[in-house]
Scaffold this active site. Structure first.
Site, PDB file in Angstrom:
ATOM      1  N   GLY A  93       3.192 -16.496 -44.876  1.00 21.17           N
ATOM      2  CA  GLY A  93       3.278 -18.016 -45.012  1.00 21.17           C
ATOM      3  C   GLY A  93       2.360 -18.578 -44.090  1.00 21.17           C
ATOM      4  O   GLY A  93       2.609 -19.852 -43.650  1.00 21.17           O
ATOM      5  N   GLY A  99      -0.998 -18.618 -44.905  1.00 17.41           N
ATOM      6  CA  GLY A  99      -2.372 -18.915 -45.757  1.00 17.41           C
ATOM      7  C   GLY A  99      -3.253 -17.920 -45.601  1.00 17.41           C
ATOM      8  O   GLY A  99      -4.627 -18.257 -45.707  1.00 17.41           O
ATOM      9  N   SER A 135       0.217 -12.223 -50.009  1.00 12.97           N
ATOM     10  CA  SER A 135       0.567 -11.822 -51.239  1.00 12.97           C
ATOM     11  C   SER A 135      -0.332 -10.967 -52.103  1.00 12.97           C
ATOM     12  O   SER A 135      -0.284 -10.099 -52.481  1.00 12.97           O
ATOM     13  CB  SER A 135       1.337 -12.969 -51.743  1.00 12.97           C
ATOM     14  OG  SER A 135       1.183 -13.070 -53.262  1.00 12.97           O
ATOM     15  N   GLU A 178       0.513 -13.254 -59.981  1.00 19.40           N
ATOM     16  CA  GLU A 178       1.108 -14.433 -59.277  1.00 19.40           C
ATOM     17  C   GLU A 178       1.539 -15.289 -60.269  1.00 19.40           C
ATOM     18  O   GLU A 178       2.462 -16.150 -60.179  1.00 19.40           O
ATOM     19  CB  GLU A 178      -0.093 -14.717 -58.400  1.00 19.40           C
ATOM     20  CG  GLU A 178      -0.388 -13.831 -57.190  1.00 19.40           C
ATOM     21  CD  GLU A 178      -0.234 -14.373 -55.700  1.00 19.40           C
ATOM     22  OE1 GLU A 178       0.578 -15.114 -55.697  1.00 19.40           O
ATOM     23  OE2 GLU A 178      -0.899 -13.532 -55.127  1.00 19.40           O
ATOM     24  N   ASP A 201      -8.189 -15.691 -53.780  1.00 22.96           N
ATOM     25  CA  ASP A 201      -7.609 -14.696 -52.603  1.00 22.96           C
ATOM     26  C   ASP A 201      -7.830 -13.418 -53.265  1.00 22.96           C
ATOM     27  O   ASP A 201      -7.902 -12.429 -52.594  1.00 22.96           O
ATOM     28  CB  ASP A 201      -6.092 -15.315 -52.600  1.00 22.96           C
ATOM     29  CG  ASP A 201      -5.902 -16.386 -51.823  1.00 22.96           C
ATOM     30  OD1 ASP A 201      -6.969 -17.064 -51.602  1.00 22.96           O
ATOM     31  OD2 ASP A 201      -4.709 -16.885 -52.093  1.00 22.96           O
ATOM     32  N   TYR A 241       1.792 -27.430 -53.429  1.00 22.98           N
ATOM     33  CA  TYR A 241       0.557 -26.800 -54.132  1.00 22.98           C
ATOM     34  C   TYR A 241       0.357 -27.126 -55.561  1.00 22.98           C
ATOM     35  O   TYR A 241      -0.591 -27.464 -55.869  1.00 22.98           O
ATOM     36  CB  TYR A 241       0.494 -25.477 -53.864  1.00 22.98           C
ATOM     37  CG  TYR A 241      -0.936 -24.637 -54.566  1.00 22.98           C
ATOM     38  CD1 TYR A 241      -1.875 -24.356 -53.488  1.00 22.98           C
ATOM     39  CD2 TYR A 241      -0.758 -24.333 -55.638  1.00 22.98           C
ATOM     40  CE1 TYR A 241      -3.255 -23.686 -54.160  1.00 22.98           C
ATOM     41  CE2 TYR A 241      -2.173 -23.595 -56.115  1.00 22.98           C
ATOM     42  CZ  TYR A 241      -3.184 -23.481 -55.409  1.00 22.98           C
ATOM     43  OH  TYR A 241      -4.351 -22.590 -55.773  1.00 22.98           O
TER      44      TYR A 241
HETATM   45  C1  GLA Z   1      -4.232 -20.623 -51.806  1.00 21.76           C
HETATM   46  C2  GLA Z   1      -4.509 -20.032 -53.620  1.00 21.76           C
HETATM   47  C3  GLA Z   1      -5.997 -20.248 -53.772  1.00 21.76           C
HETATM   48  C4  GLA Z   1      -6.768 -21.172 -53.288  1.00 21.76           C
HETATM   49  C5  GLA Z   1      -6.290 -21.910 -52.074  1.00 21.76           C
HETATM   50  C6  GLA Z   1      -6.712 -23.378 -51.701  1.00 21.76           C
HETATM   51  O1  GLA Z   1      -4.784 -19.750 -51.052  1.00 21.76           O
HETATM   52  O2  GLA Z   1      -3.883 -18.778 -53.596  1.00 21.76           O
HETATM   53  O3  GLA Z   1      -6.043 -19.633 -55.172  1.00 21.76           O
HETATM   54  O4  GLA Z   1      -6.535 -22.356 -54.643  1.00 21.76           O
HETATM   55  O5  GLA Z   1      -4.769 -22.043 -51.787  1.00 21.76           O
HETATM   56  O6  GLA Z   1      -8.116 -23.247 -51.809  1.00 21.76           O
END
Ligand code: GLA
Length: 347
Positions: free
Chosen positions: A103, A105, A109, A141, A153, A202
């Site tokens: 959680g 960022g 995951s 995902e 990611d 998001y």
């Molecule tokens: C999350 C999402 C990514 C990207 C970022 C924002 O980490 O998993 O794909 O969109 O937010 O940049």
């Protein structure tokens, strides 16, 4: 005892290029030293047995299970994908060890899914590439877990290693490994506010970008001409989102050049400009995070910004290595809910 296969994937911090990865633009993530390690033992039945000291209770699931919003979802999804790719024929026992806070960022995951896919690739002796695994991990995902994320990611945790940054064109998936600035650290500090990509905010931003894409008739908001966006006859909200995408993409190209040129002052300036755009145009920050970023800058960071999906999680600050100790101590004194997570620096 059946054979076991172990693989690891790092967490990542994005230095710049936020919400550009589903809008045709560039991103600039760097691998962290925190990461997730998975040990996989294939099973002949279709059960998924997951254990971990870091997460909730051990879970016994089935490959046929839908996602239920639990920590074992990425495990079930990754093993389904491993079966679809022909890497496994059945379930598996998984033991997971993580040093990536959830959680925050930092892609816990994506790292979990990629580590499982890498362990399954090892089990199969397959020559599927890391890019293939990253694309498969995004499918887990998007399609299994219902998280509407881009590809940043998964690419970062599948391909990057600590000590450098990865300039990634999310449209072509071409990438370049770039040196982190010498004598500086990219310090990751948790704001103390957690968030989930599934909490709707998001998805709401993605929907607003979709509205802008329909208006401009393109999937690649990042590649639009800034003047065209500024003068477009479109609602204020999708216009602001599109303007963030266009300018953030340009800043990311410029930041990659700054890394190539060893121009840390320029990099820092771009990072701080990116925060302003995330705050005012993409509206993905929170007042507490704006204050944390301002303090970070005021205490001597060359640049600082929110990083990741937004609405909580971490900031990343570029700090001279020799000043980090004092900088960090003062930041934590002024923001008692914040905590140090990791720092990325040149290898
Ligand atoms: C999350 C999402 C990514 C990207 C970022 C924002 O980490 O998993 O794909 O969109 O937010 O940049």
């Amino acid at each position: 005892m059946s054979a076991t296969f172990t693989a690891r994937a790092p967490g990542r911090v994005n230095l710049i290029g936020e919400h550009t990865d589903y809008n045709g633009g560039w991103v600039l993530p760097a691998a962290l030293s925190v990461g997730i390690e998975v040990t996989l033992a294939p099973r002949s039945d279709s059960s998924v047995a997951v254990s971990s000291l870091n997460y909730d209770a051990p879970a016994m699931r089935e490959l046929s299970d839908d996602a239920v919003g639990e920590w074992s979802d990425p495990c079930v999804g990754a093993l389904r994908e491993a079966n679809a790719l022909g890497l496994l024929t059945g379930g598996a026992a998984l033991d997971v060890t993580s040093s990536v806070p959830e959680g925050s960022g930092l892609s816990s995951s994506a790292a979990l899914i990629v580590a499982i896919l890498k362990a399954a690739r090892e089990a199969a002796g397959s020559d599927l590439s890391d890019v293939d695994l990253a694309i498969a991990a995004r499918r887990v995902e998007n399609e299994y877990m219902g998280v509407p994320c881009g590809i940043m990611d998964q690419m970062a945790v599948a391909l990057a290693s600590p000590g450098s940054a990865m300039a990634l064109d999310t449209k072509s998936l071409d990438w370049e490994i770039l040196p982190l600035p010498a004598g500086h650290e990219m310090v990751v500090v948790h704001s103390g506010l957690t968030r989930k990509l599934t909490d709707g905010r998001y998805g709401a931003r993605k929907a607003e970008c979709d509205a802008a894409k329909r208006h401009f008739g393109t999937e690649d908001l990042c590649l639009l001409d800034q003047a065209e966006v500024e003068s477009a006859n479109i609602d204020e909200v999708p216009k602001r989102r599109a303007l963030h995408c266009v300018t953030e993409h340009q800043r990311t190209l410029a930041a990659a050049k700054a890394l190539r040129d060893g121009d840390v002052a320029r990099l820092g300036h771009l990072m701080s400009e990116s925060h302003v755009s995330m705050r005012d145009l993409f509206e993905m920050s929170l007042p507490e995070i704006d204050t944390l970023v301002e303090t970070a800058q005021g205490l001597g960071a060359i640049g600082a910004r929110l990083t990741g999906g937004g609405f909580g999680g971490c900031i990343v600050a570029c700090v001279p290595a020799s000043e980090r100790g004092v900088w960090m101590a003062e930041l934590l004194k002024r923001h008692p809910h914040a905590r140090f997570i990791d720092a990325a620096s040149a290898a």
